[in-house]
Write an enzyme that holds these catalytic residues in place. Sequence first.
Site, PDB file in Angstrom:
ATOM      1  N   ALA A 207       0.861  -1.026   0.063  1.00  0.00           N
ATOM      2  CA  ALA A 207       0.018   0.028  -0.053  1.00  0.00           C
ATOM      3  C   ALA A 207       0.986   1.115  -0.030  1.00  0.00           C
ATOM      4  O   ALA A 207       1.978   1.244   0.741  1.00  0.00           O
ATOM      5  CB  ALA A 207      -0.916  -0.006   1.243  1.00  0.00           C
ATOM      6  N   THR A 209      -0.923   4.763  -0.323  1.00  0.00           N
ATOM      7  CA  THR A 209      -2.115   5.448   0.216  1.00  0.00           C
ATOM      8  C   THR A 209      -3.020   4.798   0.790  1.00  0.00           C
ATOM      9  O   THR A 209      -3.961   5.399   1.303  1.00  0.00           O
ATOM     10  CB  THR A 209      -2.252   6.627  -0.557  1.00  0.00           C
ATOM     11  OG1 THR A 209      -2.995   6.281  -1.629  1.00  0.00           O
ATOM     12  CG2 THR A 209      -1.163   7.714  -0.750  1.00  0.00           C
ATOM     13  N   THR A 214      -1.402  -4.839  -3.390  1.00  0.00           N
ATOM     14  CA  THR A 214      -1.695  -6.360  -4.212  1.00  0.00           C
ATOM     15  C   THR A 214      -0.675  -7.367  -3.182  1.00  0.00           C
ATOM     16  O   THR A 214      -0.991  -8.504  -2.881  1.00  0.00           O
ATOM     17  CB  THR A 214      -1.569  -6.543  -5.362  1.00  0.00           C
ATOM     18  OG1 THR A 214      -2.608  -5.773  -6.139  1.00  0.00           O
ATOM     19  CG2 THR A 214      -1.515  -7.883  -5.992  1.00  0.00           C
ATOM     20  N   ASP A 267       0.510  10.738  -4.289  1.00  0.00           N
ATOM     21  CA  ASP A 267       1.555  10.579  -5.135  1.00  0.00           C
ATOM     22  C   ASP A 267       1.127  11.447  -6.134  1.00  0.00           C
ATOM     23  O   ASP A 267       0.090  11.758  -6.538  1.00  0.00           O
ATOM     24  CB  ASP A 267       1.820   9.234  -5.592  1.00  0.00           C
ATOM     25  CG  ASP A 267       0.475   8.281  -5.911  1.00  0.00           C
ATOM     26  OD1 ASP A 267       0.630   7.154  -6.152  1.00  0.00           O
ATOM     27  OD2 ASP A 267      -0.512   8.997  -6.047  1.00  0.00           O
ATOM     28  N   LYS A 299      -8.738   8.606  -6.629  1.00  0.00           N
ATOM     29  CA  LYS A 299      -7.644   9.295  -6.858  1.00  0.00           C
ATOM     30  C   LYS A 299      -7.639  10.135  -8.010  1.00  0.00           C
ATOM     31  O   LYS A 299      -7.413  11.561  -7.872  1.00  0.00           O
ATOM     32  CB  LYS A 299      -6.162   8.414  -7.095  1.00  0.00           C
ATOM     33  CG  LYS A 299      -4.844   9.209  -6.979  1.00  0.00           C
ATOM     34  CD  LYS A 299      -3.932   8.151  -7.278  1.00  0.00           C
ATOM     35  CE  LYS A 299      -3.567   7.648  -6.137  1.00  0.00           C
ATOM     36  NZ  LYS A 299      -2.490   6.463  -6.266  1.00  0.00           N
TER      37      LYS A 299
END
Lengths: 502, 502
Positions: A207, A209, A214, A267, A299
């Site tokens: 992870a 944020t 996965t 990001d 996002k």
Amino acid sequence: MKDDTANQMRARRLGVLTQHELIALVHADCPVCRSEGMSAHSQVTVTHGDKSVIATLYQVTEDWLPVGSVGLTDQAWERLDLEDGALVRITHAPPLASLSFVRQRIFDDGLTDDQIRAVVSDIVRGAYSDIHLTAFVTATAAKPLATREVISLTRAMIDTGERIDWGVTPVADKHCVGGLPANRTTPIVVSIVAANGLLIPKTSSRAITSPAGTADTMETLTRVDLNRDELRRVIEKEGGCFIWGDAVDFSPADTAIIRVERALNFDSAGSMVASVLSKKIAAGATHVVIDIPVGPTAKIRNRGQARDLADLFRTVALTFDLKLRIEVTDGSQPIGRGIGPALEARDVRAVLSRSPDAPQDLRDKSLSLAGAVLELTGKVPEGEGIARAAETLDSGRAWEKFLAICKAQGGIFDPPVAKYQRPVNATRSGRVAAIDNHRLARVAKLAGAPDDKAAGLDLHVRIGDTVRQGTPLYTLHTESIGELSYVLDYVKSNPDIIELTR
Amino acid sequence: MKDDTANQMRARRLGVLTQHELIALVHADCPVCRSEGMSAHSQVTVTHGDKSVIATLYQVTEDWLPVGSVGLTDQAWERLDLEDGALVRITHAPPLASLSFVRQRIFDDGLTDDQIRAVVSDIVRGAYSDIHLTAFVTATAAKPLATREVISLTRAMIDTGERIDWGVTPVADKHCVGGLPANRTTPIVVSIVAANGLLIPKTSSRAITSPAGTADTMETLTRVDLNRDELRRVIEKEGGCFIWGDAVDFSPADTAIIRVERALNFDSAGSMVASVLSKKIAAGATHVVIDIPVGPTAKIRNRGQARDLADLFRTVALTFDLKLRIEVTDGSQPIGRGIGPALEARDVRAVLSRSPDAPQDLRDKSLSLAGAVLELTGKVPEGEGIARAAETLDSGRAWEKFLAICKAQGGIFDPPVAKYQRPVNATRSGRVAAIDNHRLARVAKLAGAPDDKAAGLDLHVRIGDTVRQGTPLYTLHTESIGELSYVLDYVKSNPDIIELTR
């Protein structure tokens, strides 16, 4: 400084786990450091044989660490491959020439190819402290990287990492830009694609944020920290894999940058594209499907943003001769029910094993992405991808492939179940109008995900559902009472994460 | 979490000196942390009585730190005012709400007064890690603070620190924006101004990007880490002082920000203005003279930049009802000969004691700035400031005042002299056309300044001087052979720091 016996100190393992920072402790009275003029918080190079690391030096004034010893944190210890009592050499870290490029990036112009390469090289050799790294990451977020800078960053990341050549084409891959909780399509897509005879050497991150990456999810089902040789063996045997990218070290610079982005909980487009494409290219991929979920609390917030990001992906991919297909998908709500590593793993397994209660949305989206990969690589004609993917899944071949890959990676485990489970109920009756992905992810993180594998939440509703007062909207999963009370505080002050209309 | 006896651990002083970061070490098997779900690199609150600090938690797997103990670095220890074996409580650090404002500042808009106040408050309570702090500092450098943001930042810094009211007006102060090596006018100006009966409660910083700050320099002559009560006593007795600003804690947020800027070797206009003016206002100043040296290798490169900076200073000062006079001065070369704490202290003493070999340029500039203070405060009519300042210096009254202030601060010392001195000679004959302030400062820092008080260099030439091949341009001063060889490497690869024409 003149010969190899100068500045030698006896290494001592402190057994201190830092997440990243390498720390060297020496006694304040240490003559070696005195004569070299090293002070608290110097950056020093610690050398043992042909290995060296750059560490932050702290001075110790108590006698638990004797004069002449250097205490090292575990990461430094392992990277130097030390045994207790080994002799190491301590010298000043070389000056950080590339820092002037970071300042240039903050105050003036963009950077040239060579300048970006210098920054990335210094990051890779561990010469950047958190302050230096963060300044670079923030500068390139506040004043976004130009396309040519993204290309330079991508190239520098590839060149400073390891690269695999599979000697065949196509080699498939897929990636989701993230921002949508759950949405754990990767293991399903990989299983379907590999079951169709394609190579898909998929590496995943933890992870950044989100409550789970996965790699965090798959870690609850199988071993994911395979090295490059093991990766090669698994791919040669099964065609696909689900492994943690950092362990194969395709892009050590990216690993450092992502750690900073994780702490800041953001990001930026440029560094994301460089990060994603550098790792795909390093893994030997030739054909890549990119999933861009778009939604008001995802996002990527709107179609315009998605288009800009897609354009950047395409331009950079073209430079490196990578075939790309962008799938812009619905990002208005989570895909699947579980949010958090183990809960998402349970959903993945349900879809693959064709369990009757498997989440339909996760199944549909995985088939669509797997179909896109099959079409992009020319495995099936355009328009036939989804049908072929569905057939692979429904026949049980994807499930068999999944089990075979897990076995090749080191066996299959049962995901853990959290100690404490607590429903969060609707405070009134109504229709679900919206789900705030961002705050729902925050709930799962406050519950302990991804560090606690079993923590997170189970979402019981989707947009459009009608709920009655007192029925559960979602169930919190935590491993400790402390975290449960912590997350309940947040939930109470955020009653509108799931928005109900009459 | 429910009662005060939960989560208690026994404190142990590690005797580890970090420059700033507070670190708490606990054994990985510690049940208190397990039940709270704390993992490596969590931010935790450590509480003892009514005091608390936020620290980074690292886990220890070796048994030198027993389960149930928490090891603390010295700064944490002192801020909690602990004794060995004291019981402290460890809890999750509260979530960092203001971090969303940092992200907003990076990606979107400027910040409101309240948002800046929230960021500054979190910085002051120690909740920001290096990564968080650096992101804020870099964002406000890459996308400069708007004037209203500078005003908000100034106000937030004043409100989160301590403030002194002297109950009289005028209260004078002076400040140089820096960027010019040596240029140690402050102790001379303070002595002259105080000798004229004015209050000038001058606090100074340590070096940010330079080889010495006034606090570093004065520390070689007297005690500078006075607290607020001591500051008050010295000012009430002598009218002036030369003390280290951090010790009186006028702006703890600024202290944290400057630490980051120091590591990155820059400061930006907005944060500089907020930093300077907040500390002047907190120290109770009403009339301030600002020195802005301008030169091609100074911090401020040209008149346009100086004008913009002066405008920002004036606008913010006006908001806080502070009388300001800006002096734009010659920044083409260092002022004085010594560069580095002890070497600069020697020059200061030479000017004040009217030694025949005192550097004339340092004397002239100090008189000019002291004259500006005397005129701005109305002590003397416009146009008579320099004459009065010269009279004060030449009569010996400034030297007497200097000695009296040092005595009041804790006595007067002799500056140390470096162990190793090595001239750097002209490689050919010619005329000095230019001096690179920036790289000359770097030489002094590589020699060990400001950490090694005696380190730095002595400059033997000024622009326009004629030199013969083989005569020394400057002399390096270092405390160790390691640093000497380190700085000589740099000098060799930078033969044009002092530019000679035929």
